[in-house]
Design a protein around this motif. Structure first.
Motif, PDB file in Angstrom:
ATOM      1  N   CYS A   2     -14.159  -0.417   8.829  1.00 14.71           N
ATOM      2  CA  CYS A   2     -13.364  -1.213   7.885  1.00 14.71           C
ATOM      3  C   CYS A   2     -11.925  -0.721   7.761  1.00 14.71           C
ATOM      4  O   CYS A   2     -11.087  -1.404   7.188  1.00 14.71           O
ATOM      5  CB  CYS A   2     -14.034  -1.264   6.530  1.00 14.71           C
ATOM      6  SG  CYS A   2     -14.155   0.319   5.709  1.00 14.71           S
ATOM      7  N   GLN A   3     -11.605   0.443   8.285  1.00 11.70           N
ATOM      8  CA  GLN A   3     -10.236   0.975   8.254  1.00 11.70           C
ATOM      9  C   GLN A   3      -9.848   1.458   9.649  1.00 11.70           C
ATOM     10  O   GLN A   3      -9.682   2.645   9.871  1.00 11.70           O
ATOM     11  CB  GLN A   3     -10.123   2.136   7.251  1.00 11.70           C
ATOM     12  CG  GLN A   3     -10.174   1.746   5.819  1.00 11.70           C
ATOM     13  CD  GLN A   3      -8.961   0.951   5.398  1.00 11.70           C
ATOM     14  OE1 GLN A   3      -7.902   1.027   5.993  1.00 11.70           O
ATOM     15  NE2 GLN A   3      -9.123   0.169   4.358  1.00 11.70           N
ATOM     16  N   TRP A   7      -7.251   5.980   6.865  1.00  8.87           N
ATOM     17  CA  TRP A   7      -7.199   5.962   5.402  1.00  8.87           C
ATOM     18  C   TRP A   7      -5.915   6.624   4.927  1.00  8.87           C
ATOM     19  O   TRP A   7      -5.936   7.566   4.157  1.00  8.87           O
ATOM     20  CB  TRP A   7      -8.406   6.694   4.828  1.00  8.87           C
ATOM     21  CG  TRP A   7      -9.681   5.966   5.051  1.00  8.87           C
ATOM     22  CD1 TRP A   7     -10.564   6.153   6.070  1.00  8.87           C
ATOM     23  CD2 TRP A   7     -10.217   4.913   4.258  1.00  8.87           C
ATOM     24  NE1 TRP A   7     -11.612   5.287   5.961  1.00  8.87           N
ATOM     25  CE2 TRP A   7     -11.437   4.527   4.848  1.00  8.87           C
ATOM     26  CE3 TRP A   7      -9.794   4.268   3.103  1.00  8.87           C
ATOM     27  CZ2 TRP A   7     -12.222   3.511   4.327  1.00  8.87           C
ATOM     28  CZ3 TRP A   7     -10.589   3.261   2.584  1.00  8.87           C
ATOM     29  CH2 TRP A   7     -11.789   2.892   3.182  1.00  8.87           C
ATOM     30  N   PRO A  16      -1.889  -7.381   2.030  1.00 12.97           N
ATOM     31  CA  PRO A  16      -3.310  -7.369   2.383  1.00 12.97           C
ATOM     32  C   PRO A  16      -3.514  -7.851   3.818  1.00 12.97           C
ATOM     33  O   PRO A  16      -2.763  -8.683   4.323  1.00 12.97           O
ATOM     34  CB  PRO A  16      -3.945  -8.346   1.394  1.00 12.97           C
ATOM     35  CG  PRO A  16      -2.976  -8.463   0.277  1.00 12.97           C
ATOM     36  CD  PRO A  16      -1.617  -8.236   0.875  1.00 12.97           C
ATOM     37  N   CYS A  35     -13.494  -8.154   6.615  1.00 13.46           N
ATOM     38  CA  CYS A  35     -12.858  -7.066   5.860  1.00 13.46           C
ATOM     39  C   CYS A  35     -11.504  -7.513   5.319  1.00 13.46           C
ATOM     40  O   CYS A  35     -10.660  -8.000   6.066  1.00 13.46           O
ATOM     41  CB  CYS A  35     -12.641  -5.852   6.752  1.00 13.46           C
ATOM     42  SG  CYS A  35     -14.133  -5.258   7.554  1.00 13.46           S
ATOM     43  N   THR A  37      -8.437  -5.737   3.387  1.00 16.36           N
ATOM     44  CA  THR A  37      -7.900  -4.445   2.973  1.00 16.36           C
ATOM     45  C   THR A  37      -6.607  -4.660   2.213  1.00 16.36           C
ATOM     46  O   THR A  37      -5.757  -5.439   2.631  1.00 16.36           O
ATOM     47  CB  THR A  37      -7.642  -3.545   4.193  1.00 16.36           C
ATOM     48  OG1 THR A  37      -8.888  -3.330   4.866  1.00 16.36           O
ATOM     49  CG2 THR A  37      -7.073  -2.194   3.781  1.00 16.36           C
ATOM     50  N   TYR A  39      -3.741  -2.518  -0.759  1.00 16.24           N
ATOM     51  CA  TYR A  39      -3.286  -1.212  -1.225  1.00 16.24           C
ATOM     52  C   TYR A  39      -3.142  -1.234  -2.739  1.00 16.24           C
ATOM     53  O   TYR A  39      -2.534  -2.141  -3.295  1.00 16.24           O
ATOM     54  CB  TYR A  39      -1.955  -0.839  -0.562  1.00 16.24           C
ATOM     55  CG  TYR A  39      -2.160  -0.394   0.858  1.00 16.24           C
ATOM     56  CD1 TYR A  39      -2.161   0.958   1.190  1.00 16.24           C
ATOM     57  CD2 TYR A  39      -2.419  -1.310   1.865  1.00 16.24           C
ATOM     58  CE1 TYR A  39      -2.386   1.373   2.492  1.00 16.24           C
ATOM     59  CE2 TYR A  39      -2.638  -0.902   3.167  1.00 16.24           C
ATOM     60  CZ  TYR A  39      -2.625   0.435   3.467  1.00 16.24           C
ATOM     61  OH  TYR A  39      -2.854   0.848   4.757  1.00 16.24           O
ATOM     62  N   PRO A  75      -5.354   2.691   0.378  1.00 15.00           N
ATOM     63  CA  PRO A  75      -6.057   1.519   0.906  1.00 15.00           C
ATOM     64  C   PRO A  75      -7.432   1.362   0.266  1.00 15.00           C
ATOM     65  O   PRO A  75      -8.124   2.347   0.002  1.00 15.00           O
ATOM     66  CB  PRO A  75      -6.174   1.816   2.400  1.00 15.00           C
ATOM     67  CG  PRO A  75      -6.144   3.299   2.490  1.00 15.00           C
ATOM     68  CD  PRO A  75      -5.285   3.771   1.358  1.00 15.00           C
ATOM     69  N   LYS A  76      -7.785   0.115  -0.012  1.00 13.00           N
ATOM     70  CA  LYS A  76      -9.117  -0.225  -0.514  1.00 13.00           C
ATOM     71  C   LYS A  76      -9.580  -1.425   0.291  1.00 13.00           C
ATOM     72  O   LYS A  76      -8.775  -2.240   0.718  1.00 13.00           O
ATOM     73  CB  LYS A  76      -9.065  -0.594  -1.990  1.00 13.00           C
ATOM     74  CG  LYS A  76      -8.551   0.532  -2.851  1.00 13.00           C
ATOM     75  CD  LYS A  76      -9.406   0.744  -4.024  1.00 13.00           C
ATOM     76  CE  LYS A  76      -8.913   1.987  -4.742  1.00 13.00           C
ATOM     77  NZ  LYS A  76      -9.516   2.169  -5.984  1.00 13.00           N
ATOM     78  N   SER A  77     -10.884  -1.527   0.495  1.00 16.24           N
ATOM     79  CA  SER A  77     -11.414  -2.629   1.297  1.00 16.24           C
ATOM     80  C   SER A  77     -12.535  -3.350   0.572  1.00 16.24           C
ATOM     81  O   SER A  77     -13.375  -2.731  -0.075  1.00 16.24           O
ATOM     82  CB  SER A  77     -11.958  -2.104   2.629  1.00 16.24           C
ATOM     83  OG  SER A  77     -10.920  -1.615   3.428  1.00 16.24           O
ATOM     84  N   ILE A  79     -15.594  -5.810   1.722  1.00 22.87           N
ATOM     85  CA  ILE A  79     -16.274  -6.111   2.977  1.00 22.87           C
ATOM     86  C   ILE A  79     -17.474  -7.008   2.708  1.00 22.87           C
ATOM     87  O   ILE A  79     -18.263  -6.750   1.794  1.00 22.87           O
ATOM     88  CB  ILE A  79     -16.738  -4.819   3.668  1.00 22.87           C
ATOM     89  CG1 ILE A  79     -15.531  -3.929   3.911  1.00 22.87           C
ATOM     90  CG2 ILE A  79     -17.464  -5.117   4.970  1.00 22.87           C
ATOM     91  CD1 ILE A  79     -15.863  -2.482   3.970  1.00 22.87           C
ATOM     92  N   TYR A  98     -10.445 -10.705  -4.518  1.00 23.62           N
ATOM     93  CA  TYR A  98      -9.197  -9.927  -4.567  1.00 23.62           C
ATOM     94  C   TYR A  98      -8.249 -10.485  -5.623  1.00 23.62           C
ATOM     95  O   TYR A  98      -7.658  -9.728  -6.395  1.00 23.62           O
ATOM     96  CB  TYR A  98      -8.536  -9.938  -3.185  1.00 23.62           C
ATOM     97  CG  TYR A  98      -7.135  -9.385  -3.179  1.00 23.62           C
ATOM     98  CD1 TYR A  98      -6.909  -8.019  -3.301  1.00 23.62           C
ATOM     99  CD2 TYR A  98      -6.036 -10.223  -3.070  1.00 23.62           C
ATOM    100  CE1 TYR A  98      -5.621  -7.504  -3.305  1.00 23.62           C
ATOM    101  CE2 TYR A  98      -4.752  -9.723  -3.061  1.00 23.62           C
ATOM    102  CZ  TYR A  98      -4.549  -8.365  -3.179  1.00 23.62           C
ATOM    103  OH  TYR A  98      -3.272  -7.867  -3.194  1.00 23.62           O
TER     104      TYR A  98
END
Length: 129
Positions: A2-3, A7, A16, A35, A37, A39, A75-77, A79, A98
């Protein structure tokens, strides 16, 4: 998965990003991972100081000589994993989650997720009551 870019923290908020990956399990079944992602602002508790490495003392000291906390973005995801390949629908679902999260609407995130994924899917060829 996912990243893929790592990270890493950032000094600036990045836009995003959305992407999909396909995972194959031991039985050769495919799992489609969508995914999103973004911030999120975090506070660096170590703070920041605007002193040059060469020790130049001609600069004005920061407010009251205090070290100010530095803002960084982590960063945050979100999924979504499915056996169905519908990336645009999943992008819309993750985008809605989101938006609610980032706008801090007074709606629990858990309830939103539960409402998105607890609905009845009509049977193919069934009646339209």
């Amino acid at each position: 998965f996912c990243q893929p870019g790592g990270w890493r923290l950032s000094r600036e908020r990045k836009a995003p990003t959305f992407f999909t990956v396909v995972l194959t399990d031991i039985d050769s079944d495919r799992h489609y991972c969508s995914c999103l992602t973004f911030y999120e602002a975090e506070v660096n508790l170590q703070g920041s100081k605007s002193m040059e490495a060469d020790g130049d003392d001609d600069e004005e000291p920061e407010e009251g000589g205090l070290i100010q906390p530095a803002q960084v973005f982590a960063p945050k995801s979100l999924i979504l994993v499915s056996r169905l390949d519908y990336p645009e629908i999943f992008r819309g679902c993750l985008g809605l989650i989101y938006t609610v999260y980032i706008d801090s609407l007074n709606f629990p995130l858990e309830s939103l997720v539960a409402n998105l994924f607890t609905f009845l899917v009509p049977v193919v060829g069934g009646s339209q009551h």
